[in-house]
Design an enzyme around this catalytic site. Structure first.
Site, PDB file in Angstrom:
ATOM      1  N   HIS A 297      -4.640   1.988  -7.542  1.00 53.72           N
ATOM      2  CA  HIS A 297      -5.651   2.416  -6.580  1.00 53.72           C
ATOM      3  C   HIS A 297      -6.371   3.651  -7.098  1.00 53.72           C
ATOM      4  CE1 HIS A 297      -1.939   4.607  -5.612  1.00 53.72           C
ATOM      5  NE2 HIS A 297      -2.710   5.584  -5.192  1.00 53.72           N
TER       6      HIS A 297
ATOM      7  N   CYS B 134       0.325  12.575  -2.284  1.00 52.38           N
ATOM      8  CA  CYS B 134       0.161  12.063  -3.646  1.00 52.38           C
ATOM      9  C   CYS B 134      -1.241  12.405  -4.117  1.00 52.38           C
ATOM     10  CB  CYS B 134       0.414  10.555  -3.704  1.00 52.38           C
ATOM     11  SG  CYS B 134      -0.764   9.562  -2.769  1.00 52.38           S
TER      12      CYS B 134
END
Length: 674
Positions: free
Chosen positions: A65, A184
């Site tokens: 992603h 993250c």
């Protein structure tokens, strides 16, 4: 708002054998759906994200992603592989692959949907339904959450499951309480998966876990009362936890985000053990915590990381804080020599003799200010190595140990050892259980006092003199470098600077060179010159390659190439990272070869440099400037020629599996080799 995933974005028979081929196949579906505007540019962004951390998860899941300017609407593509594809997970290949594409400015509604999907991936029933699905439209609907048999709606962020809590409290048993923070680099998937994993493990263990997700859309802070009532804290993060001081005074488990996904029960058990021992974490006062500006913020944070990884993190913490002192002091000293010559170093103190109209006085002033900045190098290095290990209580013993290293002439190596000793001593003291009444004074009084005494004893009596002897031997070796020895060292330094372009090896080589400036000799100045010259090669080579062979590069890469001219000239090696991320097997060996040539020539020419940074802008301060520029040019040409040769050979090769035809782009290149 367009649908996040449709049947056209589902491939239930994904035939790709590698992760780069899988990403390309799913990305081509996004292009066909008019969700991605530039296939190659988007794939380069995915590869850059993948380079930060593998996106494979335990349980057979891969979630590549990224955020990208080439995405016009948040989009999800799903592929199911019968053979499995390696995305770097510890338990093996992934058979469920989700490619998540978010625009650079994705709206909160779409990010909420993506975070919800990330949470549901932790549900075995959901992943089993994905593996059993036969109709792409039905699978797309399942992923969108439109199936009636879906799990209950996800709980609101930052809240714990009420039924279990009420039942436990009604029975008179107050559960163990944990507050957690997950984050993250992209803030799209791992953040929410770790949150769900921790919450689920807490429910299984009878522990109340309340999670704050610091994701792409910002974060909703935990209620201060919830934090105050918590028995322990878990941070599962790969970017710096925001507003860290809120969690001061609690036992802390500090790990990377993947640990929160893959082993939540272990983290909860560790948090309980730390609480039982009364281990209180020292959290810095700064809002952002330990933000060195040089990669420290993006640390793994893993308590259980390999010792070598943790050691490098500690050393880089010290180096990153030391570099500004080196830069300021080195440039001031170099300018003083440019104005007044090398005899400026022996000038009288400007406090006693300064003439406003004399250039020599101004040169002496610059030299003495720079020398004052240099006097802090070793103490700052030692202090912030210790800080990286044990936080604020370790600063005092670290600085004291670094100062003693200078006193006993142990130099740069002494500072390294002093910082490690200080951090280790403080960490040992922090593990000793103390009464609650003493916890408040431990970080500001007891720990600095005891640790400074221990580190001082070790540096003065035990290790200081042996390290000083080793430092002198290293200095003599650098001073005596000549001929083939110097050239070999230049080759090694050039290879290290260009291998990971701002990564660990690059920083080790740079730290070695910068450390030599603390006590400069002719040899250490040659090392600094070779390191900076080699570090300029990768971006300059990629800039030149995009200029001479445009057809070998995408439009995005050509734009990056124009910026790389300035980055390379400024000694910002990271300017070549986008090219290396898109095609590492061709770019990295090429620039390494060029860097080795430049490092060897710089050492052979005897070029010297007192400034730790600046690129071509400090050429007037370089010894043998013409030959120095010649070394950089030679390495750049070698790297450029190799890149063009390797990319040209690939372009001439037949297209495997007809990837170009599938995309309709007519471009046979496969730019993602993660």
């Amino acid at each position: 708002m367009s649908e996040l995933i449709t049947a056209e974005l589902v491939d239930l028979d994904l035939s790709a054998a590698t992760k780069d081929a899988a990403v390309r196949s799913l990305a081509e579906r996004m292009v066909a759906a008019h969700r991605v505007t530039d296939l190659d540019g988007f794939l380069a962004d995915v590869a850059a994200r993948e380079a930060q951390m593998p996106t494979g998860l335990d349980g057979g899941i891969g979630i590549p992603h990224c955020r990208s300017e080439h995405v016009n609407a948040p989009t999800l593509a799903f592929g199911r592989s019968a053979a499995g594809i390696d995305f770097g997970a510890a338990d093996g290949p992934a058979d469920l692959v989700f490619l998540i594409a978010a625009p650079a400015g994705a709206d909160d509604d779409h990010l909420t949907i993506l975070s919800g999907l990330a949470r549901r991936l932790m549900d075995p029933e959901f992943t089993a339904a994905l593996r059993a699905g036969r109709d792409p439209a039905a699978v797309a609907a399942l992923i969108r959450g439109e199936e009636p048999a879906e799990e209950p709606a996800a709980e609101e962020e930052g809240t714990a499951p009420e039924p279990e809590t009420e039942t436990a409290e009604a029975a008179g048993n107050v559960p163990f309480r944990i507050v957690a923070v997950t984050s993250c680099p992209t803030g799209i998937a791992h953040t929410y998966m770790a949150a769900e994993s921790l919450a689920a493990a807490g429910r299984a263990e009878g522990v109340e876990v309340t999670v704050e997700t610091q994701g792409s859309g910002g974060f909703k802070k935990l209620d201060p009362a919830v934090i105050a009532a918590a028995d322990a804290v878990i941070w599962a993060h790969d970017v710096e936890v925001r507003e860290r001081p809120r969690f001061r005074g609690k036992p802390l488990v500090d790990v990377g985000v993947k640990a929160g996904i893959n082993r939540p029960a272990e983290l909860i058990a560790e948090a309980r053990r730390k609480a039982e021992r009364g281990e209180i974490a020292a959290v810095s006062e700064a809002d952002g915590g330990k933000d060195s500006g040089d990669g420290d913020a993006d640390r793994s944070g893993a308590d259980h990381a390999h010792f070598g990884v943790r050691l490098r993190t500690y050393l880089m913490s010290g180096v990153s804080y030391m570099v500004p002192f080196v830069a300021a002091g080195g440039l001031l000293i170099a300018l003083s020599f440019a104005i007044g010559g090398y005899e400026t170093a022996s000038a009288k103190s400007v406090a006693d003799h300064f003439v406003w109209g004399e250039a020599d006085s101004w040169a002496a002033l610059l030299n003495q200010i720079g020398s004052a900045a240099f006097a802090f190098l070793v103490p700052v290095l030692a202090g912030y190595i210790a800080y990286g290990m044990a936080d604020r209580p370790a600063l005092v013993p670290g600085f004291v140990g670094g100062s003693i290293a200078l006193t006993v002439n142990a130099g740069f190596l002494g500072g390294l050892v002093a910082g490690l000793l200080a951090g280790a001593v403080v960490m040992a003291i922090q593990r000793v259980p103390v009464h609650a009444t003493l916890r408040g004074i431990m970080p500001v009084l007891v720990i600095p006092l005891i640790a400074s005494a221990v580190v001082g004893f070790l540096m003065f009596i035990v290790v200081g003199k042996p390290i000083a002897s080793l430092q002198n031997a290293l200095t003599d070796w650098l001073s005596g470098l000549s001929g083939s020895n110097a050239v070999i060292l230049g080759v090694v330094l050039g290879l290290m600077m260009c291998f990971d372009m701002g990564g660990p090896l690059n920083k080790v080589a740079y730290a070695f060179a910068v450390g030599g400036l603390a006590d400069p000799t002719d040899g250490s100045l040659k090392v600094m010159a070779a390191v900076m010259a080699a570090g300029m090669v990768p971006p300059l080579a990629m800039a030149l390659a995009t200029a001479v062979r445009k057809k070998l590069f995408t439009k995005t890469e050509r734009e990056n190439g124009r910026a790389a001219w300035v980055l390379g000239a400024s000694f910002i090696t990271e300017g070549a990272i986008p090219f290396a991320a898109a095609d590492p097997l061709r770019v990295i060996p090429s620039v390494m070869a060029g860097g080795a040539v430049t490092g060897a020539l710089s050492m052979a020419f005897g070029a010297t440099l007192r400034a730790p940074h600046g690129g071509v802008f400090v050429v007037p301060l370089i010894g043998e400037p013409f030959l120095y520029l010649l070394a950089i040019a030679a390495g750049t040409l070698v790297a450029t020629a190799l890149v063009v040769l390797l990319k040209g050979a690939r372009r001439a090769a037949p297209d495997p599996a007809g990837a170009a035809g599938a995309s309709g782009s007519g471009d046979p290149r496969v730019p993602v080799v993660a």
